[in-house]
Scaffold this motif. Structure first.
Motif, PDB file in Angstrom:
ATOM      1  N   GLN A  20       0.826  -1.209   0.000  1.00 35.08           N
ATOM      2  CA  GLN A  20       0.000   0.000   0.000  1.00 35.08           C
ATOM      3  C   GLN A  20       0.859   1.259   0.000  1.00 35.08           C
ATOM      4  O   GLN A  20       0.472   2.283  -0.560  1.00 35.08           O
ATOM      5  CB  GLN A  20      -0.919   0.006   1.220  1.00 35.08           C
ATOM      6  N   VAL A  75       1.763   1.962  -3.582  1.00 40.27           N
ATOM      7  CA  VAL A  75       0.636   2.552  -4.309  1.00 40.27           C
ATOM      8  C   VAL A  75       0.476   4.025  -3.930  1.00 40.27           C
ATOM      9  O   VAL A  75       0.193   4.877  -4.779  1.00 40.27           O
ATOM     10  CB  VAL A  75      -0.662   1.769  -4.032  1.00 40.27           C
ATOM     11  N   ASP A 119      -0.821  -8.121  -7.868  1.00 40.24           N
ATOM     12  CA  ASP A 119      -1.710  -7.030  -7.458  1.00 40.24           C
ATOM     13  C   ASP A 119      -1.100  -5.667  -7.788  1.00 40.24           C
ATOM     14  O   ASP A 119      -1.803  -4.750  -8.230  1.00 40.24           O
ATOM     15  CB  ASP A 119      -2.001  -7.114  -5.960  1.00 40.24           C
ATOM     16  N   SER A 151      -2.570  -2.815 -10.229  1.00 41.44           N
ATOM     17  CA  SER A 151      -2.778  -1.462  -9.725  1.00 41.44           C
ATOM     18  C   SER A 151      -2.018  -0.454 -10.567  1.00 41.44           C
ATOM     19  O   SER A 151      -2.524   0.620 -10.889  1.00 41.44           O
ATOM     20  CB  SER A 151      -2.322  -1.380  -8.266  1.00 41.44           C
ATOM     21  N   ARG A 152      -0.799  -0.824 -10.948  1.00 37.21           N
ATOM     22  CA  ARG A 152       0.013   0.058 -11.789  1.00 37.21           C
ATOM     23  C   ARG A 152      -0.686   0.338 -13.102  1.00 37.21           C
ATOM     24  O   ARG A 152      -0.822   1.479 -13.535  1.00 37.21           O
ATOM     25  CB  ARG A 152       1.367  -0.600 -12.059  1.00 37.21           C
ATOM     26  N   LYS A 173      -3.827   0.033 -13.855  1.00 40.22           N
ATOM     27  CA  LYS A 173      -5.064   0.782 -13.654  1.00 40.22           C
ATOM     28  C   LYS A 173      -4.769   2.261 -13.445  1.00 40.22           C
ATOM     29  O   LYS A 173      -5.396   3.129 -14.041  1.00 40.22           O
ATOM     30  CB  LYS A 173      -5.811   0.229 -12.443  1.00 40.22           C
ATOM     31  N   ASN A 174      -3.794   2.559 -12.624  1.00 39.93           N
ATOM     32  CA  ASN A 174      -3.468   3.954 -12.358  1.00 39.93           C
ATOM     33  C   ASN A 174      -2.970   4.674 -13.601  1.00 39.93           C
ATOM     34  O   ASN A 174      -3.392   5.776 -13.910  1.00 39.93           O
ATOM     35  CB  ASN A 174      -2.398   4.047 -11.263  1.00 39.93           C
TER      36      ASN A 174
END
Length: 465
Positions: free
Chosen positions: A135, A138, A440, A444-445, A447-448
């Motif tokens: 987290q 992120v 994960d 996330s990478r 998506k961002n």
């Protein structure tokens, strides 16, 4: 003849007197000896009784020890143990290990599965490391995307003014040596390099604490009360900033809450409506002035200042890391542990990328988005490397603990076999967790970054060829 009888009587009297004295002495000595033996027996019985009282029953001893992790979330959330990151199999730590393990109820000759599980839980708690939190990575990506048109977090939106404050720990422990230089010298150099690249219109501040008095108890009150803004708020000026940096040296205590309170007061004129407010706290230890910086950090974050508070722990121990990370979490900021000059510079380099003007970012927006994806790939690689390193340290230390206990006959060969099997089981879980976390992070990478490109295309379609 008469005189001879008198002489014999005197001789007999002296002999009888001497015998009585010797008898009395022997009796006293025997009495004292018996008393000492009695006292010794009582002391042994008392010591044994106290040891028995101090040594908690098995169910009480294990009750507050965290369970061995059984999921990815539990691995990341585990607390570091007594020997986290330390080389267990060394002459320095083995005596400490055996002294520590003496507190635990010994394994019975033929333990049940539950007894093995409980004992292994205890050994695991000693070797458990603090795995890096995905987290936090992120959060770094989110911070790196400051200035995107649709950023939902108000703190990361570009405003008319950009205000930056560095809060620097100047307590005595910052004298510690790292790579031939003091932690303070390395911190000063990294801070100066960072702020020298700040946008010309940015307001810059440097606040220090722990720079007065000494670490002695008699200086505590004075040292804890001295928090000083040695520069700014003002535009960066190399000559004046160098002078400010050279005006203090590490010496005293660590009033982190006091520093945050002083910072909040100074930032009160910079409301979040027209200002982006960035704070970097650099510290190598916990609060030592009886404050509660974790709780106050939340108050600071909820104010109309809405600061971005990023925390750098410089060569911190487990207790300091826990407190500083909680502080960062309470402000929704980023916490990072660094151990050398290179890592410290890398953290400030991330901030350098953010401190670009809105117009500069907009003009080269698409290229920036692609660059961020490349940076994210390196971030993931760095994360998995750090995770693997911590996993190896934990596994080796846990192996060392079990092996040493076997060598010293604290546990039997059969005990060792059972405990090693449990060690391998948890190692498999930790290895699988690394793969899952990597997947994960990659999701996330993507998506961002995809969201970032979408925002850019929608807002700046005229800039796309």
């Amino acid at each position: 003849m008469h005189s001879r009888r008198i002489y014999m009587k005197k001789y007999l009297f002296v002999w009888l007197l001497l015998a009585l004295v010797l008898s009395g002495c022997n009796s006293a000595e025997q009495k004292a000896d018996n008393q000492n033996k009695s006292q010794g027996t009582e002391k042994k019985e008392k010591d044994a009784s106290e040891t028995k009282e101090n040594k908690k029953p098995k169910e009480d001893f294990y009750i507050n020890i965290s369970e061995v992790p059984n999921s990815v979330e539990a691995v990341i959330g585990q607390s570091p143990g007594t020997f986290a990151g330390e080389p267990i199999r060394s002459e320095e730590f083995e005596p400490t290990l055996f002294k520590e393990v003496e507190n635990a109820p010994p394994l019975s000759e033929h333990p049940s599965e539950e007894e093995y599980d409980q004992y292994f839980k205890y050994l695991y708690s000693l070797a458990a490391v603090d795995f890096p939190d995905p987290q936090d990575l992120v959060k770094k990506w989110e911070y790196s995307m400051s200035g995107t048109p649709n950023t939902t977090d108000e703190r990361y939106q570009f405003k008319d003014n950009y205000n930056i404050e560095i809060i620097l720990d100047s307590s005595g422990s910052m004298k510690n040596d790292v790579e031939g230089k003091t932690q303070m010298d390395l911190a000063k150099q990294a801070i100066n390099d960072f702020l020298s690249t700040a946008p010309g219109e940015a307001n810059v501040s440097l606040r220090v604490y722990g720079h007065k008095g000494s670490g002695s108890d008699q200086d505590k009150k004075m040292s804890c009360s001295r928090v000083e803004q040695v520069y700014g708020f003002d535009k960066y000026n190399k000559e004046q900033f160098d002078k400010a940096l050279n005006s203090f040296e590490p010496s005293g205590w660590t009033p982190i809450e006091g520093a945050l309170k002083a910072s909040k007061e100074a930032f009160s004129k910079f409301d979040s409506k027209n200002n982006t407010n960035l704070i970097y706290l650099v510290s190598d230890g916990v609060e030592t002035c009886d404050g509660n910086p974790v709780e106050f950090a939340k108050t600071f974050a909820d104010s109309n200042i809405k600061p971005i508070v990023n925390v750098i722990g410089f060569n911190v121990d487990g207790a300091a890391q826990k407190q500083l990370k909680s502080l960062a979490d309470n402000t929704n900021g980023i916490y990072t542990t660094v151990t050398n000059a290179k890592q410290l510079e890398e953290e400030f380099d991330r901030a350098k990328d953010v401190l670009e003007s809105w117009e500069d970012w907009k003009d080269d927006a698409l290229n920036d988005a692609d660059a961020k994806k490349v940076d994210a790939n390196f971030d993931i690689l760095s994360y998995t490397n750090d995770y693997s390193l911590m996993a190896d340290i934990q596994n080796n230390n846990l192996y060392g603990i079990i092996a040493d206990l076997s060598l010293e006959d604290v546990i039997t060969i059969e005990h060792k076999k059972e405990l090693m099997e449990r060690k391998e089981n948890v190692k498999d879980l930790i290895d699988e967790s690394e793969k899952k976390i990597k997947e994960d992070l990659e999701m996330s990478r993507d998506k961002n970054i995809d969201q970032l490109k979408k925002e850019i295309n929608e807002k700046y379609s005229t800039n796309i060829n």
